[in-house]
Every structure is written in structure tokens, then in C-alpha cells.
Design an enzyme around this catalytic site. Structure first.
Site, short mmCIF file in Angstrom:
data_model
loop_
_atom_site.label_atom_id
_atom_site.label_comp_id
_atom_site.label_asym_id
_atom_site.label_seq_id
_atom_site.Cartn_x
_atom_site.Cartn_y
_atom_site.Cartn_z
N GLN A 120 -3.92 31.09 34.63
CA GLN A 120 -2.80 30.19 34.89
C GLN A 120 -2.02 30.04 33.58
O GLN A 120 -2.37 29.25 32.72
CB GLN A 120 -3.32 28.84 35.37
CG GLN A 120 -4.26 28.95 36.58
CD GLN A 120 -3.54 29.39 37.84
OE1 GLN A 120 -2.62 28.73 38.33
NE2 GLN A 120 -3.96 30.53 38.39
N ALA A 168 -0.08 20.77 42.98
CA ALA A 168 -0.73 22.03 42.62
C ALA A 168 0.24 22.99 41.93
O ALA A 168 1.43 22.72 41.77
CB ALA A 168 -1.34 22.66 43.86
N HIS A 169 -0.30 24.15 41.55
CA HIS A 169 0.48 25.11 40.77
C HIS A 169 1.66 25.67 41.56
O HIS A 169 1.60 25.88 42.76
CB HIS A 169 -0.41 26.25 40.25
CG HIS A 169 -1.14 27.02 41.31
ND1 HIS A 169 -2.09 27.97 41.01
CD2 HIS A 169 -1.08 26.98 42.65
CE1 HIS A 169 -2.56 28.48 42.13
NE2 HIS A 169 -1.97 27.90 43.13
N ASN A 170 2.75 25.88 40.82
CA ASN A 170 3.98 26.48 41.33
C ASN A 170 4.71 25.64 42.37
O ASN A 170 5.65 26.12 43.01
CB ASN A 170 3.72 27.88 41.91
CG ASN A 170 3.30 28.88 40.84
OD1 ASN A 170 2.10 29.09 40.63
ND2 ASN A 170 4.26 29.47 40.16
#
Length: 363
Positions: A204, A245-247
Site C-alpha cells: 500500500q 478504506a483504501h482508494n
């Protein structure tokens, strides 16, 4: 708040409200209607609250034109009449309550890397850690135990409460408030199974960008992107215990209530409202102006300006129709039982009638 006072006329001009009563009344504070004292201003925006309002001792009341005649009957109040009483009350409260800004400077126990850039007007409290190449803007306040990673940028006028962690490469805009215990830039939850069924971590390596005027509650987590940036748009307000969360990309001026969870790579439009414990699946797009009811699970895209609720979330009106039908099930079951008995009795009588006729003909 101590020592501040305004005439009702001053407050009316500031908020664009209409006065009913004495414009020279001095207001020295704000309070809820059940604890207000002479000198306080309070508000009422719902008719159902008027019963409990009869013992209010406030000097002035903010209310709507609809409730104006009813409030006047309840006491000797001066009124501020507003199209949005709660919003007006919030603006008045901000006249009296200000965050106590500490003096600029760096506490002797703080650790600041030589390559970090800290504005002389910023405040760094005890045990703050600012890593290499980080930048802290003008008048920003970092309270006890805040950790700032490498290459982090924090804009001007920010307030970062105790034990907030902002990890490497994250960007915080201007006038951002982050409450205690929140983590910005933790790794996104990215894994892929190998041939043996073991989970291989996907690096990440992205960042988090938080735009101006955002407020994030206590004990939230905003994961860094796998690549690119997880982004929270200007003016968005986030309650406690929210996970992003990511993105994920969140638009401007959204409201996320407590325990909302948004899975990876979802896109949230502008002016979206999510009530408590809403869950958003990954790669979902939520349009502008969508409102999502509490505990809803959203697994598919939602078009703009739609109200949805339920698990899985569907349009509010559809859910209410389904719920109304569910409430009718017991009655329908009884109707079916009565119908079955009627049919059974009808068939029995028909059989008896035919049988009797045959015997008569035989005679």
C-alpha cells in the site's frame, strides 16, 4: 464564553433573523431550553417539544414563523424568527464558544526532525513527534502525543487532538480538525491468495489527502491508497468510529455518522448523508445528494438524489411498501385459512348433494 454579551438586535443582524419583542435584550449565553436561565438564548424548532418548553426561563427564543404564535403563549420571551432555527442557533452559539487556542511554540518534550518545517505561529504540545520533511502550517495546533510521519503536510489553522497518528506522505488541508485517537494513512487491507491459499500482502504505497474544512471524529481510520490517494472532500464531517478504506474518494460537504464503514475503491458524491452503521461495499458509486438510512448495507450503485435504506439497501419508498406488506402477512394467513375452510366446506356440500341425487334416482 465568559464575559461575552450581545444585544438581541446585534444577533438578529448577524443571523438575518426577525425580532419579535424587545431588541435591546442583552444575551450573555446560549443553552438548551430545559436548562436556560435569564440572559440565555435557546431555540425550539419542533411543535412536539412545546409541552416541555413551558418552564423555560430564557430571555430569548429562536424559532420558526410557524411556531411563533405558539411560543409567544408559553412565556414572556423575545423571539428571533428564522427559516432555519437550528442553523441560526448554531451560528449564535459560535459567537459565544471559541476553541481556546494555546500559545505558539514547541514544548520541550516534543521531537522535531531537523528537516521538518514548523510555522512559528504553530503549537506543538508535549511528546509530539514530527518526522523528516514534514510541514506544519500557520496557527495549527498539535496536542499531546500527536505523531506526524515523514513528508506529511498539515495546512494552516488545523487542530489535531491528542494521540492522533498521521503517517508518511499524507496531506492535510487548512482548518481541518482531527479528534483523539484517529489514524490517518494506515495500510489499506489488500491481500491476494497464492497457490497454497496463503494471503500475500499487496503493498500500500499511496497516500491520504484530506481537503480544507474537514472534521474527523475520534478513533477513526482512513487507510492510504494502494496507489494514488484516498481522498476526503472539502467540508465533509465525519463522526466517531468511522472506517474509510483504501482508494475511497468522498466528495464535498458529506456527513458520515458513527460506525460507518466504506470498503475499498468506492466513490461517494457531494452532499451525501450516511446515518449510523451504514456499510458500503467495495467499488460502489454513490451519487450526489444521496441519503442512506441507519444500518443500511449498500452493495450496488445508487443514483443521485435518492433515499435508500435496508439490507440490502433499496429506495426508501419501496422498503416502506415491502414493510407494509410484511405487516399484512398474518392477516393474509388468516384469510387464506378461512378461504381453505370455505372451499373444503363447499366441496363437501357439493359432494353430498351429488351423492344424495344419485340415491334418489336409484329409488
Amino acid at each position: 464564553m465568559k464575559g461575552k454579551s450581545f444585544s438581541l438586535r446585534d444577533i438578529a443582524e448577524f443571523t438575518g433573523s426577525r425580532i419579535v419583542g424587545d431588541p435591546t435584550v442583552t444575551i450573555t449565553g446560549v443553552a438548551a431550553f430545559d436548562s436556560a436561565r435569564p440572559g440565555d438564548i435557546t431555540f425550539v424548532a419542533q411543535k412536539k417539544l412545546l409541552k416541555a418548553f413551558s418552564d423555560c426561563r430564557a430571555s430569548a427564543v429562536i424559532t420558526s414563523a410557524e411556531l411563533e404564535p405558539l411560543v409567544m403563549k408559553l412565556g414572556n420571551f423575545s423571539l428571533l424568527v428564522s427559516d432555519s432555527p437550528q442553523l441560526t442557533f448554531a451560528r449564535v452559539a459560535n459567537l459565544f464558544f471559541e476553541f481556546p487556542m494555546p500559545e505558539p511554540g514547541i514544548h520541550h518534550s516534543a521531537i522535531v526532525a531537523p528537516s521538518a518545517r514548523v510555522s512559528p505561529s504553530a503549537h506543538l504540545g508535549p511528546f509530539v513527534h514530527v518526522s523528516e520533511e514534514a510541514e506544519i502550517g500557520e496557527r495549527s495546533v498539535l496536542m499531546t502525543g500527536v505523531y506526524v510521519g515523514r513528508n506529511v503536510t498539515i495546512g494552516s489553522g488545523c487542530v489535531i487532538f491528542p494521540r492522533v497518528v498521521i503517517l508518511d506522505g499524507c496531506v492535510i488541508g487548512n482548518n481541518v480538525v482531527i479528534h483523539a485517537g484517529t489514524v490517518i494513512g494506515s495500510d489499506g487491507f489488500g491481500y491476494v491468495a497464492d497457490e497454497k491459499g496463503q494471503h500475500v500482502k499487496i503493498p500500500q504505497v499511496g497516500s491520504v489527502v484530506i481537503e480544507d474544512d474537514v472534521e474527523i471524529g475520534a478513533n477513526c481510520t482512513v487507510d492510504r491508497a494502494t496507489f494514488g490517494a484516498t481522498r476526503i472532500g472539502k467540508g465533509t464531517k465525519i463522526d466517531n468510529l468511522v472506517h474509510i478504506a483504501h482508494n475511497v474518494v468522498i466528495g464535498q460537504h458529506c456527513i458520515l455518522a458513527g460506525q460507518v464503514g466504506i470498503a475499498g475503491s468506492s466513490r461517494i458524491g457531494n452532499h451525501v448523508i450516511m446515518a449510523g452503521q451504514v456499510g458500503i461495499a467495495d467499488h460502489v458509486t454513490i451519487g450526489d445528494g444521496v441519503r442512506i438510512g441507519a444500518k443500511s448495507g449498500v452493495a450496488a450503485n445508487v443514483p443521485p438524489r435518492t433515499d435508500v435504506v435496508g439490507i440490502p439497501a433499496i429506495q426508501k419508498d419501496d422498503l416502506f411498501r415491502l414493510y407494509a406488506n410484511i405487516k399484512r402477512i398474518e392477516r393474509l394467513k388468516k384469510d387464506i385459512e378461512r378461504l381453505k375452510e370455505f372451499v373444503k366446506d363447499f366441496v363437501s356440500r357439493q359432494g353430498s348433494s351429488k351423492g344424495g341425487g344419485d340415491r334418489k334416482n336409484d329409488g
